[in-house]
Design an enzyme around this catalytic site. Sequence first.
Site, PDB file in Angstrom:
ATOM      1  N   GLY A 254       0.814  -1.204   0.000  1.00 47.04           N
ATOM      2  CA  GLY A 254       0.000   0.000   0.000  1.00 47.04           C
ATOM      3  C   GLY A 254       0.844   1.248   0.000  1.00 47.04           C
ATOM      4  N   CYS A 283       5.522  -5.374   1.806  1.00 44.75           N
ATOM      5  CA  CYS A 283       5.656  -3.950   1.557  1.00 44.75           C
ATOM      6  C   CYS A 283       5.100  -3.126   2.729  1.00 44.75           C
ATOM      7  CB  CYS A 283       4.987  -3.589   0.228  1.00 44.75           C
ATOM      8  SG  CYS A 283       5.444  -1.961  -0.407  1.00 44.75           S
ATOM      9  N   GLY A 327       8.905   3.828  -0.498  1.00 46.35           N
ATOM     10  CA  GLY A 327       9.656   5.023  -0.156  1.00 46.35           C
ATOM     11  C   GLY A 327       9.940   5.144   1.324  1.00 46.35           C
ATOM     12  N   HIS A 367       8.118  -7.168  -3.490  1.00 45.54           N
ATOM     13  CA  HIS A 367       6.884  -7.705  -4.072  1.00 45.54           C
ATOM     14  C   HIS A 367       7.126  -9.079  -4.708  1.00 45.54           C
ATOM     15  CE1 HIS A 367       3.996  -4.240  -3.971  1.00 45.54           C
ATOM     16  NE2 HIS A 367       5.124  -3.648  -3.621  1.00 45.54           N
ATOM     17  N   GLU A 369       5.093 -11.184  -5.778  1.00 45.04           N
ATOM     18  CA  GLU A 369       4.116 -11.602  -6.792  1.00 45.04           C
ATOM     19  C   GLU A 369       4.603 -11.339  -8.208  1.00 45.04           C
ATOM     20  OE1 GLU A 369       3.588  -7.332  -6.948  1.00 45.04           O
ATOM     21  OE2 GLU A 369       3.891  -8.738  -5.297  1.00 45.04           O
TER      22      GLU A 369
END
Length: 394
Positions: A254, A283, A327, A367, A369
């Site tokens: 997110g 994340c 970030g 990530h 995926e």
Amino acid sequence: MTTPKTAGATDAAPRWATAALVLADGTVFWGKGVGAAGHAVGEVCFNTSMTGYQEIITDPSYAGQIITFTFPHIGNVGTNLEDIETITPAARGVVLRGDITEPANWRSVKPLNDWLKSHNLPGICDVDTRAITRRIRDGGPPNGVVVHAPDGKFDIPKMCQIAQDWPGLDGMDLALEVTTKQTYDWDETTWALGKGYGKLTNPKYHVVAVDYGAKRNILRCLANTGCRVTVVPATATADDILRHKPDGVFLSNGPGDPAATAVYASPAIQAVLDRKVPLFGICLGHQILALTLGGKTRKMERGHRGANQPVKDLTTGKVEITSQNHGFCVIPESLPKNTEVTHVSLFDGINEGLRCTDRPAFSVQYHPEASPGPTDSHYLFDRFVEMIDASKGK
């Protein structure tokens, strides 16, 4: 393509310019407009991926950001109805080196320029993306405004003021903007050539996924491992999660500052940890897990965004090439004694993963995926299922 300059009240656009990228410090990059007419403000970042621009633009983690693509050929495969991570993109706009070309791919159903217009996303092309990338690398991601004016008329001082007034991502909770508004079930599996997306018909386990801005392919990877998925909003309480009697709980990716989201997310996650329900975070979910455990996070100087980021798995010694978009990062020295650092970035040493030593919970910053990106990290979904197996004594 022109050299950027500092804006002033009397600056005039070059005759050919129909777009500009205006930074908060007054720097202006002139170019040609793509996508929707209008302007958008956000944090200007860069992504180094060579493929997957449609997945990148639709990644909810880009909420509040203007994406600069370092790869020069963006738009050459067009867009389709399958390579999306959410229906409504949360990114603010795009910055491209070259003009968008006609698509040359059999899966394309709409040119990228038309697709950007349909989602009201403004963009600029014919700018020096290398100069922008170096600027971000050396000074961090600036606030900026991308403006597409087909008539060639610009109010640069106004755009500069908008960029200066925008508060930035530090302290901003953006998960509430991109999370689902209601609970729903997910059973779609990953895509295969000639078959499209599959459907889970014989689930082995039930996982509750907390949606802080979840990418669709993460949910597909969970379903691919045999998990029926129930997706709940970011604001879900412990009761909202546990009433589904999940075999495991997943914390999604997110956007925004994890410390802001953790204010309401951590109490629910703490309850899941106390019940020792197997938990896996990615994340933003990784960062929220760390905060729930008592750790701290910070905003990074430039962030990690691309599909070519090397990470070392300290539990196996293997190096994997990963896809990343973040970030903020976890400060490993702040983690409590009942946690172990499991992954580390080989670019800059940033924490990329952790696990609890006294309960079934782990998370990674990147990530796995792979949408877009390499598939080196798909094993993490299997690791999650193995953790669920272990919790059931299998």
